[in-house]
Design an enzyme around this catalytic site. Structure first.
Site, mmCIF file in Angstrom:
data_model
loop_
_atom_site.group_PDB
_atom_site.id
_atom_site.type_symbol
_atom_site.label_atom_id
_atom_site.label_comp_id
_atom_site.label_asym_id
_atom_site.label_seq_id
_atom_site.Cartn_x
_atom_site.Cartn_y
_atom_site.Cartn_z
ATOM 1 C CB CYS A 2 -0.862 0.028 1.246
ATOM 2 S SG CYS A 2 -1.855 -1.446 1.444
ATOM 3 N NE ARG A 27 7.218 2.228 -4.148
ATOM 4 C CZ ARG A 27 8.012 2.930 -3.397
ATOM 5 N NH1 ARG A 27 7.713 3.099 -2.144
ATOM 6 N NH2 ARG A 27 9.098 3.452 -3.896
ATOM 7 C CD1 TRP A 76 -0.285 -6.023 -3.756
ATOM 8 C CD2 TRP A 76 0.083 -6.680 -1.653
ATOM 9 N NE1 TRP A 76 0.191 -7.301 -3.798
ATOM 10 C CE2 TRP A 76 0.428 -7.744 -2.519
ATOM 11 C CE3 TRP A 76 0.229 -6.873 -0.288
ATOM 12 C CZ2 TRP A 76 0.915 -8.956 -2.071
ATOM 13 C CZ3 TRP A 76 0.713 -8.090 0.171
ATOM 14 C CH2 TRP A 76 1.055 -9.112 -0.717
ATOM 15 C CG ASN A 102 2.368 0.504 3.750
ATOM 16 O OD1 ASN A 102 2.005 -0.638 3.492
ATOM 17 N ND2 ASN A 102 3.613 0.903 3.572
ATOM 18 N N GLY A 103 0.652 -1.318 6.076
ATOM 19 C CA GLY A 103 1.149 -2.201 7.123
ATOM 20 C C GLY A 103 0.059 -3.149 7.580
ATOM 21 C CD GLU A 486 15.908 -12.981 -10.812
ATOM 22 O OE1 GLU A 486 15.490 -13.383 -9.719
ATOM 23 O OE2 GLU A 486 15.527 -11.917 -11.325
ATOM 24 C CE LYS A 490 12.825 -10.461 -12.855
ATOM 25 N NZ LYS A 490 13.064 -10.985 -11.596
ATOM 26 C CD GLU A 493 8.298 -10.752 -10.471
ATOM 27 O OE1 GLU A 493 8.266 -10.024 -9.506
ATOM 28 O OE2 GLU A 493 9.364 -11.044 -11.058
ATOM 29 C CG HIS A 509 18.256 -37.577 -7.692
ATOM 30 N ND1 HIS A 509 18.735 -38.846 -7.427
ATOM 31 C CD2 HIS A 509 19.348 -36.808 -7.958
ATOM 32 C CE1 HIS A 509 20.062 -38.830 -7.495
ATOM 33 N NE2 HIS A 509 20.451 -37.607 -7.830
ATOM 34 C CE LYS A 609 10.774 -2.487 -8.109
ATOM 35 N NZ LYS A 609 11.390 -3.587 -8.859
HETATM 36 O O1 M6R Z 1 13.250 -4.754 -2.731
HETATM 37 P P1 M6R Z 1 13.771 -6.154 -2.533
HETATM 38 O O2 M6R Z 1 14.933 -6.475 -3.363
HETATM 39 O O3 M6R Z 1 14.023 -6.450 -1.081
HETATM 40 O O4 M6R Z 1 12.577 -7.092 -2.979
HETATM 41 C C1 M6R Z 1 12.617 -8.474 -2.791
HETATM 42 C C2 M6R Z 1 11.592 -9.176 -3.639
HETATM 43 O O5 M6R Z 1 10.299 -8.809 -3.254
HETATM 44 C C3 M6R Z 1 11.761 -8.867 -5.118
HETATM 45 O O6 M6R Z 1 13.044 -9.156 -5.562
HETATM 46 C C4 M6R Z 1 10.746 -9.660 -5.967
HETATM 47 O O7 M6R Z 1 11.016 -11.024 -5.892
HETATM 48 C C5 M6R Z 1 10.794 -9.153 -7.404
HETATM 49 N N1 M6R Z 1 9.488 -8.750 -7.802
HETATM 50 C C6 M6R Z 1 11.280 -10.151 -8.385
HETATM 51 O O8 M6R Z 1 11.301 -9.664 -9.674
#
Ligand code: M6R
Length: 614
Positions: A2, A27, A76, A102-103, A486, A490, A493, A509, A609
């Site tokens: 948020c 965000r 969010w 927020n929180g 990673e 991607k 996501e 395995h 974000k």
């Molecule tokens: O801001 P940060 O690097 O701490 O964020 C960590 C993860 O939330 C962030 O890397 C997330 O996995 C990304 N959306 C991946 O692309």
């Protein structure tokens, strides 16, 4: 997560609040809302909408509410579905108090039951609404405004940053912060409020970051700051330079594409910065040269992409500094047994510097008085303020939810740091460090050129072809295994394609049972000959079972290249930097698949974000 934005001052608030929310919308984007104090009726007016901020903007076409005090929110969802009812602001029974938050208020169930027993009526499923109701009842029982706030915060558990706009206090606003960030931009007869200074970038460079566990009572030209016991705190106003320009798409269709293409520049800037900072590096990082010389172990903590960067960097520290490195998933860290060791160092890695899990892991180590530092991209972040020292990646603002240039600059900085530690320990020479910097610049070139070489075919041919698959498997070994993780992240996501990642040696395995022509297998090669040979065997195992292979290989790896259904060939670089060399191409390929599928690339569903809740 948020975002909250607020304004109090000589101008009308709505345009500013909407502009601030638009900047922070990446965000969190489940719903949005705005409340203001009407200068005509002196009552609180509000509008809320489910979904994107543009839905809220449409509401103002019919009801153009505005006032000199205003608060806004993009949500969010954590408590309660995404709906107009659950959108902030939330109110007390009489709609005289409005709150954006927020929180998470962790004890909201208990507080809600008590308030309901006292005849408070709730309209939403959120934890936030209890703040308005609780404050309503405390204002009735306390003689002073401040007394009511001190009581309020003593009853709230969790992490929170909220703005409170009150009909009965038409000249002031209340800001409260515990663990979640909140700041005030000081203008000329006006104050800009936000969960991030990006919300008011360009309006003022004078910023007060609320300290943890503090509240502020703000008018258009004054700020009174208190701790949670009600004792006055000094105002530590900082001058901060934030250029809004950096947050624009600059002609690109998506922020993610812009950020992928900025990586060569970002790596160059990061190397340049580190090279210049080399002489004062231990001061920046809050440690001494002696501490580094004695260092026996390094601990890296992070989540998501930052955790993947740490997993790759583990090899940097172990192979370059010849000492053990341990990588902790920050979201698990606090729940694991902890063994105190001497001569160890904890580095929290985070693009945003705000990720709640990483921040809490950092706080746990800080509370034990062990040495900490953070590697982050955001100079004004909470981690920078709370860690023992910090190093800034020079990626520039990363707006797309999917992390791209933050990842490549984290790898850059960690590779450099491993060499700098090795130099301090006498393992390598000054000229070795210089060569490492050159190697990074070479990789930046490779990263950019490989995108350039393949971008036409990816965009016009392969993205279409691979957008049809419903699932994929990702394989790697050594550094290319966390890189495969990673890559799988991607694809999940931003393209919503189910992606499973394994160390290639684990294939036989169990996962080999999943191999069929409908499940493409991404395999990321390695330049080390032994690891390459093992990967080659894994690729043969897949091929023998009719699997479909997408291979990222290095120049000259002919046998592997010949097994591929689709192959990307990358020029050879320093072996430990292989993942960095493949980064841009992998990201561009995944981006193009997501684009082909018409996904909301910059703001993928359900994500945010900056993950500021645990
Ligand atoms: O801001 P940060 O690097 O701490 O964020 C960590 C993860 O939330 C962030 O890397 C997330 O996995 C990304 N959306 C991946 O692309």
């Amino acid at each position: 997560m948020c975002s909250v934005v607020g304004y109090i001052g000589k101008n009308y608030s709505r345009a500013f609040v909407m502009e601030g929310l638009a900047r922070l919308e990446y965000r969190g984007y489940d719903s949005a809302g705005f409340a203001c104090l009407s200068p005509e009726s002196h009552r609180l007016l509000y509008a809320k909408a489910e979904g994107r901020l543009s839905n809220l903007a449409k509401k103002f076409e019919q009801t153009p509410i505005d006032g000199h005090l205003g608060i806004g929110h993009t949500r969010w969802s954590t408590h309660g579905v995404s709906s107009e009812n659950n959108a902030h602001p939330h109110f007390d029974c009489e709609k005289r108090i409005s709150v954006v938050h927020n929180g998470i208020i962790e004890n909201h169930h208990e507080l809600k039951s008590k308030l309901q027993a006292g005849d408070h009526v709730f309209y939403s499923d959120t934890d936030t609404e209890i703040v308005a109701h609780l404050f309503e009842s405390l204002l009735l029982t306390h003689q002073t405004f401040k007394g009511a706030i001190v009581d309020l915060v003593s009853q709230l558990e969790g992490a929170y940053a909220f703005l409170v706009l009150m009909q009965d206090f038409p000249d002031q606003m209340l800001l409260v912060r515990k663990r979640s960030p909140l700041c005030i931009g000081i203008g000329d007869d006006e104050m800009f409020l936000g969960s991030d200074l990006l919300g008011f970038a360009g309006r003022t460079d004078k910023v007060l970051f609320l300290p943890d566990e503090s509240f502020a009572i703000v008018t258009r030209d004054t700020i009174q700051l208190y701790d949670f016991k009600g004792a006055s705190l000094p105002l530590n106003v900082q001058t901060v330079d934030v250029r809004w320009m950096d947050f624009e798409k600059q002609g690109h269709e998506h922020y993610m594409l812009k950020e992928i293409l900025e990586q060569k520049r970002a790596i160059h800037d990061t190397v340049g910065f580190l090279h210049g900072a080399s002489g004062q590096i231990w001061d920046l990082l809050g440690v001494s040269s002696d501490f580094i010389k004695q260092l026996h172990k390094i601990n890296l903590m992070g989540c998501g992409t930052s955790w993947h960067a740490a997993r790759i960097a583990q090899f940097f520290f172990e192979e370059i500094c010849l000492m053990p490195a341990r990588v902790h998933l920050a979201s698990e860290f606090r729940f694991m047994p902890f063994f105190t060791e001497t001569n160890t160092w904890y580095i929290a890695i985070s693009q945003s510097g705000e990720t709640a899990d990483t921040l809490e892991a950092l706080r746990m180590i800080n509370s034990m008085k062990l040495p900490t530092a953070t590697l982050t991209n955001v100079a004004s972040s909470t981690m920078v303020r709370e860690a023992g020292g910090f190093l800034l990646t020079q990626a520039g603002p990363e707006v797309a939810v999917a992390s791209t240039k933050a990842f490549s600059t984290q790898l850059t900085a960690l590779y450099w740091l491993a060499h700098r530690i090795a130099l301090e320990k006498g393992i390598i020479s000054e000229s070795d460090l210089g060569r490492a910097e050159e190697d990074l610049l070479v990789v930046a070139e490779v990263l950019e050129n490989t995108i350039e070489n393949y971008k036409f075919d990816i965009a016009n041919k392969w993205a279409k072809q691979y957008a049809h698959y419903k699932r994929a498997i990702f394989l790697g070994r050594h550094t290319s295994y966390p890189f495969a993780m990673e890559s799988a992240l991607k694809l999940k996501e931003i393209a919503y394609i189910f992606s499973q990642c394994y160390p290639a040696g684990e294939l036989k395995h169990g996962p080999l049972a999943l191999v069929d022509a409908e499940t493409p297998i991404f395999l990321f090669s390695h330049q080390d000959e032994l690891i390459y040979q093992k990967l080659l065997s894994n690729a043969q195992e897949v091929k023998a079972r009719g699997g479909h292979l997408i291979i990222f290989a290095f120049d000259g790896q002919t046998e592997l290249i010949e097994l591929a259904n689709l192959v990307f060939v990358i020029p050879r670089v320093k072996p430990l930097l292989g993942p960095l060399a493949m980064t841009g191409l992998m990201q561009f390929f995944v981006y193009s698949i997501a684009k082909e599928l018409g996904c909301a690339i910059d703001k993928p569903r359900n994500l945010a974000k900056s993950v500021t809740v645990e």
